[in-house]
Design a protein around this motif. Sequence first.
Motif, PDB file in Angstrom:
ATOM      1  N   THR A  99       0.818  -1.214   0.000  1.00 31.63           N
ATOM      2  CA  THR A  99       0.000   0.000   0.000  1.00 31.63           C
ATOM      3  C   THR A  99       0.851   1.263   0.000  1.00 31.63           C
ATOM      4  O   THR A  99       0.450   2.278  -0.561  1.00 31.63           O
ATOM      5  CB  THR A  99      -0.926   0.057   1.239  1.00 31.63           C
ATOM      6  OG1 THR A  99      -0.113   0.103   2.411  1.00 31.63           O
ATOM      7  CG2 THR A  99      -1.861  -1.125   1.279  1.00 31.63           C
ATOM      8  N   GLY A 100       2.031   1.198   0.641  1.00 33.10           N
ATOM      9  CA  GLY A 100       2.895   2.360   0.722  1.00 33.10           C
ATOM     10  C   GLY A 100       2.247   3.556   1.387  1.00 33.10           C
ATOM     11  O   GLY A 100       2.572   4.698   1.092  1.00 33.10           O
ATOM     12  N   ALA A 101       1.312   3.287   2.308  1.00 37.10           N
ATOM     13  CA  ALA A 101       0.490   4.362   2.863  1.00 37.10           C
ATOM     14  C   ALA A 101       0.963   4.883   4.221  1.00 37.10           C
ATOM     15  O   ALA A 101       0.417   5.850   4.711  1.00 37.10           O
ATOM     16  CB  ALA A 101      -0.949   3.882   2.990  1.00 37.10           C
ATOM     17  N   ARG A 102       1.955   4.232   4.819  1.00 41.77           N
ATOM     18  CA  ARG A 102       2.382   4.670   6.152  1.00 41.77           C
ATOM     19  C   ARG A 102       3.305   5.883   6.042  1.00 41.77           C
ATOM     20  O   ARG A 102       4.096   5.998   5.106  1.00 41.77           O
ATOM     21  CB  ARG A 102       3.089   3.526   6.871  1.00 41.77           C
ATOM     22  CG  ARG A 102       2.157   2.351   7.113  1.00 41.77           C
ATOM     23  CD  ARG A 102       2.853   1.224   7.812  1.00 41.77           C
ATOM     24  NE  ARG A 102       3.890   0.651   6.966  1.00 41.77           N
ATOM     25  CZ  ARG A 102       4.622  -0.420   7.294  1.00 41.77           C
ATOM     26  NH1 ARG A 102       4.426  -1.011   8.441  1.00 41.77           N
ATOM     27  NH2 ARG A 102       5.537  -0.884   6.483  1.00 41.77           N
ATOM     28  N   PRO A 103       3.233   6.811   7.019  1.00 43.38           N
ATOM     29  CA  PRO A 103       4.127   7.966   7.000  1.00 43.38           C
ATOM     30  C   PRO A 103       5.585   7.527   7.169  1.00 43.38           C
ATOM     31  O   PRO A 103       5.870   6.603   7.936  1.00 43.38           O
ATOM     32  CB  PRO A 103       3.683   8.814   8.179  1.00 43.38           C
ATOM     33  CG  PRO A 103       2.503   8.160   8.775  1.00 43.38           C
ATOM     34  CD  PRO A 103       2.297   6.833   8.132  1.00 43.38           C
ATOM     35  N   THR A 104       6.483   8.193   6.479  1.00 44.28           N
ATOM     36  CA  THR A 104       7.903   7.863   6.533  1.00 44.28           C
ATOM     37  C   THR A 104       8.719   9.114   6.868  1.00 44.28           C
ATOM     38  O   THR A 104       8.175  10.222   6.951  1.00 44.28           O
ATOM     39  CB  THR A 104       8.390   7.307   5.189  1.00 44.28           C
ATOM     40  OG1 THR A 104       8.320   8.350   4.215  1.00 44.28           O
ATOM     41  CG2 THR A 104       7.564   6.100   4.742  1.00 44.28           C
ATOM     42  N   LEU A 105      10.014   8.946   6.991  1.00 43.23           N
ATOM     43  CA  LEU A 105      10.912  10.065   7.273  1.00 43.23           C
ATOM     44  C   LEU A 105      10.869  11.123   6.178  1.00 43.23           C
ATOM     45  O   LEU A 105      11.117  12.297   6.435  1.00 43.23           O
ATOM     46  CB  LEU A 105      12.347   9.559   7.439  1.00 43.23           C
ATOM     47  CG  LEU A 105      12.604   8.611   8.607  1.00 43.23           C
ATOM     48  CD1 LEU A 105      14.051   8.130   8.591  1.00 43.23           C
ATOM     49  CD2 LEU A 105      12.269   9.275   9.929  1.00 43.23           C
ATOM     50  N   SER A 106      10.539  10.720   4.957  1.00 45.34           N
ATOM     51  CA  SER A 106      10.533  11.676   3.839  1.00 45.34           C
ATOM     52  C   SER A 106       9.514  12.798   4.035  1.00 45.34           C
ATOM     53  O   SER A 106       9.652  13.869   3.445  1.00 45.34           O
ATOM     54  CB  SER A 106      10.278  10.957   2.516  1.00 45.34           C
ATOM     55  OG  SER A 106       9.011  10.347   2.529  1.00 45.34           O
ATOM     56  N   ALA A 107       8.504  12.579   4.877  1.00 49.53           N
ATOM     57  CA  ALA A 107       7.520  13.634   5.149  1.00 49.53           C
ATOM     58  C   ALA A 107       8.078  14.692   6.110  1.00 49.53           C
ATOM     59  O   ALA A 107       7.489  15.758   6.256  1.00 49.53           O
ATOM     60  CB  ALA A 107       6.245  13.029   5.737  1.00 49.53           C
TER      61      ALA A 107
END
Length: 194
Positions: free
Chosen positions: A22-30
């Motif tokens: 899904t790639g839907a979780r928040p990551t460091l890139s945000a």
Amino acid sequence: MTLILFNKPYGVLCQFTDRTTTGARPTLSAYVDTPGVYPAGRLDLDSEGLLLLTDDGALQARIADPRYKLPKVYLAQVEGEVAAAGVEALRHGVRLKDGMTRPAGVERIADPDLWPRDPPVRFRKTVPDCWLKLTLHEGRNRQVRRMTAAVGHPTLRLVRWSVGGWTLDGIAPGESRLAPSTPDQARSRSPAHR
């Protein structure tokens, strides 16, 4: 050389991309837009607090590798009132599935002055909780949670406050700042001792 202190919020992956389908979780890139930096160590999705990011491989290894014995301080809200025997067991080391933990610095502390967690920790009127400050010199997977569970007190909230001399002092959740490259240049107090 770049070293960034980042206050990782609850529910943020400790990487720059979500490799799930899904790639839907928040990551460091945000939160971090400095190119070429990578986490020095890890912090679980359901944990909060200090994450160090650097573009220097040698510094990254020195921070993350347990051989260098950089102390890591965690503030853990646990279920129940931890008795002196539980604190002593944690101090001397507890047996986990992957062996005995090293001795740790452990003390009961008053509720620390932290930001509210989003989502909040589930509150139950009939089950008390308390806070522990743990200082570890090793970094096993989910170690603090497994240690507190081993003495009968599951962790409800976990915040890494410091790594070596680098701390979260003055950094709000989701914010970051550039830091000195050596922990000796970054000493500060923990919220438990204000």
